[in-house]
Each structure stands twice: as C-alpha cells, then as structure tokens.
Motif scaffolding. Sequence first.
Motif, PDB file in Angstrom:
ATOM      1  N   SER A 125     -64.445 -37.211  -0.109  1.00 55.28           N
ATOM      2  CA  SER A 125     -63.376 -37.670   0.776  1.00 55.28           C
ATOM      3  C   SER A 125     -62.547 -38.790   0.138  1.00 55.28           C
ATOM      4  O   SER A 125     -61.421 -39.037   0.570  1.00 55.28           O
TER       5      SER A 125
ATOM      6  N   ARG B  42     -61.052 -38.626  -2.528  1.00 55.57           N
ATOM      7  CA  ARG B  42     -59.851 -38.019  -3.119  1.00 55.57           C
ATOM      8  C   ARG B  42     -58.714 -37.983  -2.113  1.00 55.57           C
ATOM      9  O   ARG B  42     -57.572 -38.292  -2.431  1.00 55.57           O
ATOM     10  N   LEU B  43     -59.057 -37.584  -0.887  1.00 57.77           N
ATOM     11  CA  LEU B  43     -58.015 -37.520   0.148  1.00 57.77           C
ATOM     12  C   LEU B  43     -57.553 -38.932   0.510  1.00 57.77           C
ATOM     13  O   LEU B  43     -56.356 -39.172   0.707  1.00 57.77           O
ATOM     14  N   ALA B  44     -58.501 -39.873   0.559  1.00 54.54           N
ATOM     15  CA  ALA B  44     -58.137 -41.265   0.881  1.00 54.54           C
ATOM     16  C   ALA B  44     -57.170 -41.815  -0.172  1.00 54.54           C
ATOM     17  O   ALA B  44     -56.224 -42.534   0.150  1.00 54.54           O
TER      18      ALA B  44
ATOM     19  N   ARG C 107     -53.764 -40.464   0.414  1.00 55.74           N
ATOM     20  CA  ARG C 107     -53.202 -41.095   1.611  1.00 55.74           C
ATOM     21  C   ARG C 107     -52.609 -42.452   1.245  1.00 55.74           C
ATOM     22  O   ARG C 107     -51.479 -42.761   1.571  1.00 55.74           O
TER      23      ARG C 107
ATOM     24  N   LYS D  68     -47.354 -35.848  10.492  1.00 54.58           N
ATOM     25  CA  LYS D  68     -48.673 -36.291  10.049  1.00 54.58           C
ATOM     26  C   LYS D  68     -49.646 -35.134   9.822  1.00 54.58           C
ATOM     27  O   LYS D  68     -50.451 -35.167   8.898  1.00 54.58           O
ATOM     28  N   ALA D  69     -49.556 -34.111  10.681  1.00 58.22           N
ATOM     29  CA  ALA D  69     -50.455 -32.966  10.524  1.00 58.22           C
ATOM     30  C   ALA D  69     -50.141 -32.226   9.227  1.00 58.22           C
ATOM     31  O   ALA D  69     -51.044 -31.865   8.471  1.00 58.22           O
TER      32      ALA D  69
ATOM     33  N   HIS E  69     -48.724 -33.471   6.586  1.00 62.84           N
ATOM     34  CA  HIS E  69     -49.139 -34.330   5.479  1.00 62.84           C
ATOM     35  C   HIS E  69     -50.639 -34.193   5.232  1.00 62.84           C
ATOM     36  O   HIS E  69     -51.089 -34.076   4.094  1.00 62.84           O
ATOM     37  N   PHE E  70     -51.403 -34.193   6.312  1.00 65.98           N
ATOM     38  CA  PHE E  70     -52.862 -34.079   6.194  1.00 65.98           C
ATOM     39  C   PHE E  70     -53.238 -32.771   5.501  1.00 65.98           C
ATOM     40  O   PHE E  70     -54.054 -32.751   4.582  1.00 65.98           O
ATOM     41  N   ARG E  71     -52.618 -31.670   5.934  1.00 68.80           N
ATOM     42  CA  ARG E  71     -52.954 -30.362   5.366  1.00 68.80           C
ATOM     43  C   ARG E  71     -52.595 -30.278   3.897  1.00 68.80           C
ATOM     44  O   ARG E  71     -53.399 -29.836   3.083  1.00 68.80           O
TER      45      ARG E  71
ATOM     46  N   ALA F 187     -54.819 -32.562   1.767  1.00 73.00           N
ATOM     47  CA  ALA F 187     -56.178 -32.013   1.631  1.00 73.00           C
ATOM     48  C   ALA F 187     -56.189 -30.863   0.625  1.00 73.00           C
ATOM     49  O   ALA F 187     -57.092 -30.756  -0.206  1.00 73.00           O
TER      50      ALA F 187
ATOM     51  N   ALA G  60     -55.891 -32.379  -2.823  1.00 77.24           N
ATOM     52  CA  ALA G  60     -57.139 -33.055  -3.194  1.00 77.24           C
ATOM     53  C   ALA G  60     -58.217 -32.035  -3.574  1.00 77.24           C
ATOM     54  O   ALA G  60     -59.036 -32.290  -4.439  1.00 77.24           O
ATOM     55  N   ARG G  61     -58.208 -30.884  -2.916  1.00 79.56           N
ATOM     56  CA  ARG G  61     -59.212 -29.862  -3.231  1.00 79.56           C
ATOM     57  C   ARG G  61     -58.915 -29.159  -4.543  1.00 79.56           C
ATOM     58  O   ARG G  61     -59.818 -28.759  -5.258  1.00 79.56           O
TER      59      ARG G  61
ATOM     60  N   LEU H 239     -57.617 -32.629  13.281  1.00 78.77           N
ATOM     61  CA  LEU H 239     -57.592 -31.770  12.101  1.00 78.77           C
ATOM     62  C   LEU H 239     -58.743 -32.193  11.203  1.00 78.77           C
ATOM     63  O   LEU H 239     -59.048 -33.374  11.109  1.00 78.77           O
TER      64      LEU H 239
ATOM     65  N   LEU I 275     -64.026 -31.706   1.772  1.00 79.09           N
ATOM     66  CA  LEU I 275     -63.863 -32.020   0.358  1.00 79.09           C
ATOM     67  C   LEU I 275     -65.247 -32.182  -0.254  1.00 79.09           C
ATOM     68  O   LEU I 275     -65.917 -33.176  -0.015  1.00 79.09           O
TER      69      LEU I 275
ATOM     70  N   GLU J 216     -67.829 -33.230   2.133  1.00 79.70           N
ATOM     71  CA  GLU J 216     -67.521 -34.398   2.961  1.00 79.70           C
ATOM     72  C   GLU J 216     -66.304 -34.084   3.814  1.00 79.70           C
ATOM     73  O   GLU J 216     -65.305 -33.586   3.301  1.00 79.70           O
TER      74      GLU J 216
ATOM     75  N   VAL K 150     -63.165 -34.980   6.295  1.00 78.09           N
ATOM     76  CA  VAL K 150     -62.204 -35.994   6.717  1.00 78.09           C
ATOM     77  C   VAL K 150     -61.535 -35.449   7.970  1.00 78.09           C
ATOM     78  O   VAL K 150     -61.111 -34.297   7.996  1.00 78.09           O
TER      79      VAL K 150
ATOM     80  N   LEU L 231     -54.977 -36.633  15.707  1.00 79.68           N
ATOM     81  CA  LEU L 231     -53.510 -36.702  15.825  1.00 79.68           C
ATOM     82  C   LEU L 231     -53.069 -37.538  17.024  1.00 79.68           C
ATOM     83  O   LEU L 231     -51.971 -38.078  17.037  1.00 79.68           O
TER      84      LEU L 231
END
Lengths: 313, 186
Positions: free
Chosen positions: A245, A247-249, A252, A267-268, A270-272, A275, A278-279, B20, B24, B27, B29, B33
């Motif tokens: 996690s 990586r995602l942080a 961000r 925001k949704a 951006h999250f997708r 992620a 990052a994967r 959402l 990873l 882990e 995340v 929302l």
Amino acid sequence: MSLIDVKGAGHEYRAFGLQIRSSLPLPEMLPATGEGEPDACIDCGTVPAKLREAMVVRKRFEAAPGAFLLRIEGVARYLVTGGKRIVVDPERGAHDEEVRLFLLGSALGALLHQRHDLVLHGSAIGDGGGCALFLGVSGAGKSTLALAFRQRGHPILADDLSVVRADRDGRLELQPGYQQAKLWLDSLACVDIDGEGLRRVHRSMDKRALPLGASFLHFPRPVTRIYILRPEERDDVHIEPLRGSDRLAALRSNTYRFRYLESSGSKAAHFRSAAQLARQVPLAIVRRPKDLRLLPELVGRLEADLRTGAGDA
Amino acid sequence: MTAASPLPAHALVVRNPTPLAADLDGETVVLNLDSGKYYDMNAVGSRIWTLLERPIAVGALIDALVGEFEVQREACEKEVQAFLRELRANGLVDISAPEVFRRRLGVEVRRLTGAGILVDREGNHFGVNQVGLRMWDLLGEAISLDALVEALGDEFDVSSARCRQEAEAFLNELRARGLVEDAGPG
C-alpha cells in the motif's frame, strides 16, 4: 476566397494529448497538428471573485464538482469548468509570463483533474520504448535530474506536470507536456547551462524557462518506472523499492495539487488510476544528499537501476 | 449495543457499498468517498476486508481468521473487535445485532421429503435440511435466538450447546443471504 480568417483569433495547440484552442498565445505548447474540434478552450473574460456553488473554499482557490476558481493576487483569476474550458481574467498591469505560469500550472492541472486524468507532480524522461517518472516535492530535484538525463541523450516528455492516461487498450501512458522545463539558475549551472540569457518565469523568482527543442519527445510513452526523490541529511545515494500500500500512498502524496481533488468529483477516478499505476509499474524511493554534488553518481545509479530494476534492497 | 460492550458473535457485519478498495500485493487501500479519507490495511486487515465481501457474523469472521492465521482465539477476538469498531466508526461497515428475527417476505419455500429449498426474490436457491426447515417455520413470527434454541431442543434430540451453535450459524447464513430480517428490539 476570403480575406477574413473565419476561424477568428485563436491559436491551436497540443499538450497532454489534448487539442487546445487559446485566445492567448502559448509558446510553451507545441502547435496543433490535426484539424477538428478542440478538447479544451482557453479564453480571456471576466471571472467572479467567488464560486457560487463552492463546496471547498481556500485562500487561493474554490472548488465544486466540475468548477474550479483560482485567485492569484497581482496576476489573474482563473475559472476552470467541465474539464473543457479555462477563462483567464488578468489583473491590470499583470505580466504575461506570470499569467501563463499559473495558467499552464495550477489552472491546467485543475482542468486535467476535472477530465479524470492522473496528474502527478514531476518530470518524465524517455527510456527505451517507455518512460521513467521523477516525482517529489518542490526542490526534490525532479527537473534537474531530467536535464541530467537529457545530457546523456534521453528525451524529456514532461516537466512539473506528468499526466498519465489509459490508452484504448487500458495501458497507462505518460502524455507529453510542454516543450520547456523550468529550472532555478543554480540547477541549470549543475548541468552546465548558463541560464542568464533565459526568460524568467516570474518577476520575483530566479527560475528560468529552458526551451527543450529537439530533446522534447512529443509522443505518449508507457510508464515503465517511477522514482520518488527525497533529499535528506546523508552522504550517499540509496534506492529502495516500495511495496504494498506504500506504493499507492506515494502516488497520492505526489499527485499534482492533490488538494484540488477535494470536492472535484474526480477522487474516485484518481483512486482507480493511481491504484492501476501502482500495481503495474515498479516504484522506488531515491534518497539523496541535499546538495547536488553527487548528481553524476545519482544519474549513474538510476541508469543502472533502469537497466535492472533491482534497487538496493 | 454500546461502544464499550463487545460485539456479540451473531452481530452481522455489512460492508458499506460506497468505499472504493484496491489490492496492492495483498494490502488493501480503501477510500471512503463520503469522507474523502484513505485507509491502508495490513495483511490481516486486508483479509478481513475481503471476508466482508458478503455480510458475515462476527463469530464466523473470527472462526475464519483463527483457521487461517497462527493466532490464539482470544487475541484474535480482541483484534477483530477493535478493527470492526474502527471500520464502523469510519463509516466503512454497518454492524447490527438484533435480538429478534423474522423471515423476510417474498421468500418461497419448496418442501421435499426431509428437506427444503428456499428461493429468494432474485431466484437464488438455498437448500435446507429438516431442522433448517423447522427453523424457517418458527421464523414466521418474530423470535429470539434463545426461543429458537429452546423450541428446537424440545423437538430434536440434540444437546443444548450444539443446538445453539448450529441455530446461530444457520441464522447467520440466512441473514447474510437476506432471507431473514431484524424484527426490532425484543
């Protein structure tokens, strides 16, 4: 045959994979190649001091889903709507360079966020068929490092704003940005460039605009490696792969103007995309001494890492 | 349920549908929302989040984790209780522990010899044995778990402890499938 240009006073450009029509000349952008309707328009006009429907109100900006207002005292107000339009309202006596500095930075960044692009804070260099991103806070050495790689024959795709978007097959690609890099005078000196003759980006900043010329790569490239630069109190360079996690942080906290996403409705998305990136792409933290004496070693270590991808761990 | 008292084993945990989540390397995340907050979960937290994909009772969750991780049941219970409370406080899950249950309207029952099939409104089938069928009948009116256990103990030749265990598991299964509803406070 007509003597009047029916298209009107508009300049057509391309940046970040978008066709942009602007009533302001923007020499930082490449001219458009194709015809057709623009993806976004930039015009001068009147911008209100407040956003009526604002859900987030800060000192310099206000935001609501699909609407963003930026106020830069002594320069201009910018209204960004629907991921398609920026209205610029310069203050009397404002300098063109400064109006463009915030237009091409914060305002365009807000427009790209509204379009659900992943906008990261950093530079991108070409490497083989892909590209590597250098992310980090201001002063982390992103642009300097990109220029050092340019000296060794790598093209530059982006400086400051690195925009990642999925292609038709869902593959994440870095979209080329502007054909210039912005650097402090002392950073330019580190890569043997005399910046004295270069245009200042702001009256009160010793940051200069360096035209990239032939070293600007204006085609999208898949992102193959991401480095987060961390200047620290230390004497050596250390490259450390990030896992899980973290990586995602990292993506961000290295998102361009992350706080603009609050109440943007993006925001949704951006999250997708963060992620997914990052994967798919290896990320590493690059710890380096605060001064740039070790720049040649840093470049050498990163080149070796780009070849093997092993990091130090 | 007060904040201090432990969540009962039969309390049903239901994931809030809006957050959402991304995986990873094992882990998770989560982005809520509604609040705009991010949560990074470690391996165990991530496993719990995955187990919450379907509504699950607190007891069943602990059973699953004790089977998967090398952990003492008591320690596991303590951790899970704290974790679930945190998820609930952050609006990521709903937890309900009703005292009284009732079967949901619109569920069709097909009776066979010694067994039955429950068919919900979406046409999903759920096979039940003779004891299950009897429980289904008893759930025609609002009834507590204690009353269910008592009634079944009278009719079938099983120990009270075993009966309670099975009745609770069955009830939780029915609740997770949305076949039984909370009939309000007893």
